[in-house]
Scaffold this motif. Structure first.
Motif, PDB file in Angstrom:
ATOM      1  N   TYR A  12       0.892  -1.248  -0.014  1.00 34.92           N
ATOM      2  CA  TYR A  12      -0.128  -0.154  -0.008  1.00 34.92           C
ATOM      3  C   TYR A  12       0.960   1.280  -0.118  1.00 34.92           C
ATOM      4  N   ALA A  13       1.874   1.278   0.902  1.00 33.28           N
ATOM      5  CA  ALA A  13       2.954   2.568   0.820  1.00 33.28           C
ATOM      6  C   ALA A  13       3.488   2.604  -0.515  1.00 33.28           C
ATOM      7  N   ALA A  33       4.814   2.089  12.709  1.00 33.29           N
ATOM      8  CA  ALA A  33       3.309   2.113  13.567  1.00 33.29           C
ATOM      9  C   ALA A  33       2.404   3.348  13.113  1.00 33.29           C
ATOM     10  N   ALA A  34       2.946   4.338  13.108  1.00 29.58           N
ATOM     11  CA  ALA A  34       2.104   5.771  12.662  1.00 29.58           C
ATOM     12  C   ALA A  34       1.830   5.479  10.989  1.00 29.58           C
ATOM     13  N   VAL A  35       2.594   5.131  10.271  1.00 25.93           N
ATOM     14  CA  VAL A  35       2.060   5.088   9.012  1.00 25.93           C
ATOM     15  C   VAL A  35       1.181   3.721   8.761  1.00 25.93           C
ATOM     16  N   ILE A  36       1.383   2.886   9.536  1.00 30.18           N
ATOM     17  CA  ILE A  36       0.223   1.620   9.479  1.00 30.18           C
ATOM     18  C   ILE A  36      -0.997   2.306   9.974  1.00 30.18           C
ATOM     19  N   ALA A  37      -0.836   2.920  11.124  1.00 31.73           N
ATOM     20  CA  ALA A  37      -2.356   3.726  11.485  1.00 31.73           C
ATOM     21  C   ALA A  37      -2.909   4.492  10.746  1.00 31.73           C
ATOM     22  N   PHE A  38      -2.260   5.615   9.921  1.00 28.92           N
ATOM     23  CA  PHE A  38      -2.490   6.268   8.991  1.00 28.92           C
ATOM     24  C   PHE A  38      -3.390   5.532   7.712  1.00 28.92           C
ATOM     25  N   ILE A  39      -2.699   4.376   7.462  1.00 26.58           N
ATOM     26  CA  ILE A  39      -3.158   3.500   6.063  1.00 26.58           C
ATOM     27  C   ILE A  39      -4.601   3.076   6.861  1.00 26.58           C
ATOM     28  N   GLU A  40      -4.654   2.424   8.002  1.00 26.09           N
ATOM     29  CA  GLU A  40      -5.840   1.843   8.641  1.00 26.09           C
ATOM     30  C   GLU A  40      -6.892   2.967   8.449  1.00 26.09           C
ATOM     31  N   ILE A  41      -6.649   4.205   9.056  1.00 29.92           N
ATOM     32  CA  ILE A  41      -7.533   5.088   8.948  1.00 29.92           C
ATOM     33  C   ILE A  41      -8.122   5.361   7.667  1.00 29.92           C
ATOM     34  N   LYS A  42      -7.254   5.498   6.615  1.00 25.16           N
ATOM     35  CA  LYS A  42      -7.763   5.934   5.171  1.00 25.16           C
ATOM     36  C   LYS A  42      -8.502   4.583   4.809  1.00 25.16           C
ATOM     37  N   ALA A  43      -7.960   3.432   4.993  1.00 29.99           N
ATOM     38  CA  ALA A  43      -9.034   2.408   4.753  1.00 29.99           C
ATOM     39  C   ALA A  43     -10.282   2.328   5.030  1.00 29.99           C
ATOM     40  N   GLN A  44     -10.588   2.478   6.435  1.00 29.09           N
ATOM     41  CA  GLN A  44     -11.761   2.662   7.019  1.00 29.09           C
ATOM     42  C   GLN A  44     -12.635   3.657   6.487  1.00 29.09           C
ATOM     43  N   ARG A  46     -12.336   4.977   3.315  1.00 28.14           N
ATOM     44  CA  ARG A  46     -12.756   4.392   2.061  1.00 28.14           C
ATOM     45  C   ARG A  46     -13.986   3.645   2.178  1.00 28.14           C
ATOM     46  N   GLU A  47     -13.938   2.560   3.133  1.00 26.46           N
ATOM     47  CA  GLU A  47     -14.795   1.590   3.217  1.00 26.46           C
ATOM     48  C   GLU A  47     -16.277   2.220   3.451  1.00 26.46           C
ATOM     49  N   ARG A  48     -16.172   3.453   4.395  1.00 22.89           N
ATOM     50  CA  ARG A  48     -17.207   4.038   5.028  1.00 22.89           C
ATOM     51  C   ARG A  48     -17.936   4.751   3.588  1.00 22.89           C
ATOM     52  N   LEU A  49     -16.990   5.335   2.656  1.00 21.87           N
ATOM     53  CA  LEU A  49     -17.473   6.063   1.639  1.00 21.87           C
ATOM     54  C   LEU A  49     -18.149   5.199   0.509  1.00 21.87           C
ATOM     55  N   LEU A  50     -17.239   3.877   0.563  1.00 19.62           N
ATOM     56  CA  LEU A  50     -18.068   2.843  -0.495  1.00 19.62           C
ATOM     57  C   LEU A  50     -19.584   2.517  -0.006  1.00 19.62           C
ATOM     58  N   ARG A  51     -19.668   2.313   1.182  1.00 20.92           N
ATOM     59  CA  ARG A  51     -21.038   1.798   1.537  1.00 20.92           C
ATOM     60  C   ARG A  51     -21.932   2.874   1.568  1.00 20.92           C
ATOM     61  N   GLU A  52     -21.494   4.205   1.683  1.00 23.63           N
ATOM     62  CA  GLU A  52     -22.645   5.331   1.447  1.00 23.63           C
ATOM     63  C   GLU A  52     -22.823   5.505   0.225  1.00 23.63           C
ATOM     64  N   TRP A  53     -21.914   5.213  -0.964  1.00 29.64           N
ATOM     65  CA  TRP A  53     -22.187   5.426  -2.276  1.00 29.64           C
ATOM     66  C   TRP A  53     -23.046   4.210  -2.661  1.00 29.64           C
TER      67      TRP A  53
END
Length: 55
Positions: A12-13, A33-44, A46-53
Motif C-alpha cells: 500500500y505504501a 506504526a504511525a504509517v500503518i495507523a494512517f493506512i488503517e484510517i484511510k482504509a476505514q 474508503r470503506e465508509r464512503l463505499l458503503r454510503e455510495w
C-alpha cells in the motif's frame, strides 16, 4: 488483507504513498506504526464512503 500484514502495508505504501519498500522497512518502529495507523484510517474511510455510495 491476507498474507503477511507488514508486506501488505508496504505494498500500500508503495502504490498510494510512493514510498519504496526499503524506505518503509527502514522506518523506526514508532514511525512505521504511525504509517500503518494512517493506512488503517484511510482504509476505514474508503470503506465508509463505499458503503454510503452503495446505499
Amino acid at each position: 488483507m491476507q498474507g503477511d500484514a507488514e508486506l501488505n502495508y508496504a505494498y500500500y505504501a508503495l502504490h498510494e504513498l510512493k514510498m519504496r519498500p526499503r524506505e518503509f522497512a527502514a522506518l523506526p518502529r514508532r514511525e512505521k506504526a504511525a504509517v500503518i495507523a494512517f493506512i488503517e484510517i484511510k482504509a476505514q474511510e474508503r470503506e465508509r464512503l463505499l458503503r454510503e455510495w452503495k446505499a
